[in-house]
Design an enzyme around this catalytic site. Structure first.
Site, short mmCIF file in Angstrom:
data_model
loop_
_atom_site.label_atom_id
_atom_site.label_comp_id
_atom_site.label_asym_id
_atom_site.label_seq_id
_atom_site.Cartn_x
_atom_site.Cartn_y
_atom_site.Cartn_z
N SER A 1 -19.01 23.39 28.43
CA SER A 1 -20.00 23.72 29.48
C SER A 1 -21.23 22.83 29.34
O SER A 1 -22.03 22.72 30.26
CB SER A 1 -20.40 25.20 29.39
OG SER A 1 -20.85 25.50 28.08
N LYS B 1 -11.57 25.65 20.09
CA LYS B 1 -11.14 26.47 21.23
C LYS B 1 -10.41 25.57 22.21
O LYS B 1 -10.85 24.45 22.46
CB LYS B 1 -12.34 27.13 21.91
CG LYS B 1 -11.98 27.79 23.24
CD LYS B 1 -13.11 28.61 23.80
CE LYS B 1 -14.05 27.87 24.72
NZ LYS B 1 -13.42 27.28 25.93
N ASP C 1 -15.28 23.32 21.23
CA ASP C 1 -14.41 23.36 22.41
C ASP C 1 -13.67 22.03 22.54
O ASP C 1 -14.28 20.97 22.43
CB ASP C 1 -15.30 23.58 23.64
CG ASP C 1 -14.61 24.33 24.74
OD1 ASP C 1 -13.42 24.67 24.59
OD2 ASP C 1 -15.28 24.61 25.76
N GLU D 1 -8.29 25.60 26.13
CA GLU D 1 -7.83 26.31 27.32
C GLU D 1 -6.31 26.24 27.33
O GLU D 1 -5.73 25.16 27.21
CB GLU D 1 -8.43 25.67 28.58
CG GLU D 1 -9.94 25.85 28.62
CD GLU D 1 -10.59 25.43 29.94
OE1 GLU D 1 -9.86 25.21 30.94
OE2 GLU D 1 -11.82 25.33 29.97
N GLU E 1 -11.79 34.66 30.32
CA GLU E 1 -12.85 34.39 31.30
C GLU E 1 -12.44 34.83 32.71
O GLU E 1 -11.31 34.60 33.16
CB GLU E 1 -13.17 32.87 31.32
CG GLU E 1 -14.22 32.54 32.37
CD GLU E 1 -14.83 31.15 32.23
OE1 GLU E 1 -14.44 30.39 31.34
OE2 GLU E 1 -15.73 30.85 33.05
#
Ligand code: KIV
Length: 268
Positions: A50, A117, A88, A119, A186
């Site tokens: 982010s 982390k 991330d 996705e 999320e």
């Protein structure tokens, strides 16, 4: 060597053991300054991609690079000594298990992050297994996945149909079996998120996924009002940071222009 005076950071096992005992807290940070303030207050600090939006000013997270994530993770690790730091994995850095391992090894070698982390959809399970099998702690990010924003044509809230809820539950169970220590969930409808959290033994850290999960994460600049482009529905703003800072900046400018700053005590 004496271990006296060494502050130990929280471990992934301690995070796992908090499920059902106490809620887990996480904030993002991208630099040592913020990390130092959050350190020891929250259980985990996420160096989220982010940063590409809230730090760099892009409209999505896709251009974030592994080099940039490593640079910011190093900075966060130098400020955080107690909270568990997670790096991330940016878009494109985990597209095959082999590439994921190569990327995550760089993170472990070049930073002091305790976990990464990524996705994850069904296609990502093998990457999770590969990393865990090679001694890398993994948080898997499921539900609304910002790195899929272009292919999916926007940020779409998940868990609206029974079919989607069942596939998220099945994905969460496979991630648990792959050895991930936690899941970031999320943008999932609160009732669906509750069912997902109940279906696995690893903690589910929610963002925009209601209260019936095992912990919460917020992007720091959203939580403290520094990101002014938009405020998602799920954000609670604990400070109007940008407004307060702007007032102080104006005061500084006024003091310089009027000759009030610096005064004699502020001069050699
Ligand atoms: O990159 C990030 O900051 C995230 C948020 C969902 C916490 O993944």
């Amino acid at each position: 060597m004496s271990m006296q005076g060494v502050i130990k950071s929280i471990t992934t096992t301690q995070i796992l053991n908090k499920k059902g005992v106490e809620k887990i807290t996480m904030l993002t940070a991208y630099d040592a300054l913020m990390a130092k303030i959050f350190d020891g207050e929250v259980d985990m600090i996420l160096v989220g991609d982010s940063l590409q939006m809230s730090f760099f000013g892009d409209s999505d997270t896709l251009s974030s690079s592994l080099d940039a994530m490593i640079y910011h993770t190093k900075a966060v690790c130098s400020g955080a000594k107690q909270s568990l730091v997670i790096c991330d994995m940016p878009f494109g850095s985990t597209i095959t298990p082999e590439i994921a391992l190569e990327s995550a090894i760089r993170v472990y070698k070049e930073t002091k992050a305790q976990a990464v982390k990524l996705e994850v959809g069904l296609e990502g399970i093998k990457s999770v297994e590969k990393l865990v099998g090679n001694g890398i702690a993994v948080m898997a990010h499921i539900g609304l996945k910002p790195q899929f924003v272009r292919s999916e044509g926007g940020y779409k809230v998940q868990g609206k149909t029974q079919e989607n809820v069942e596939s998220l539950i099945s994905l969460a169970k496979q991630i648990e079996q792959s050895g991930a220590f936690s899941i970031l969930l999320e943008g999932v409808k609160a009732e669906a998120a509750k069912q997902i959290a109940q279906s696995v033994k690893i903690p589910i850290i929610g963002i925009g996924s209601g209260v019936d999960v095992d912990g919460q994460v917020l992007v720091w600049s959203d939580a403290f009002g520094f990101f002014e482009e938009f405020k998602p529905k799920f954000v609670r703003q604990y400070l109007q940071g940008a407004r307060i800072l702007r007032q102080s900046v104006r005061q500084y400018v006024q003091d310089v222009k009027s000759g009030d700053f610096p005064n004699t005590q502020e001069s050699y």
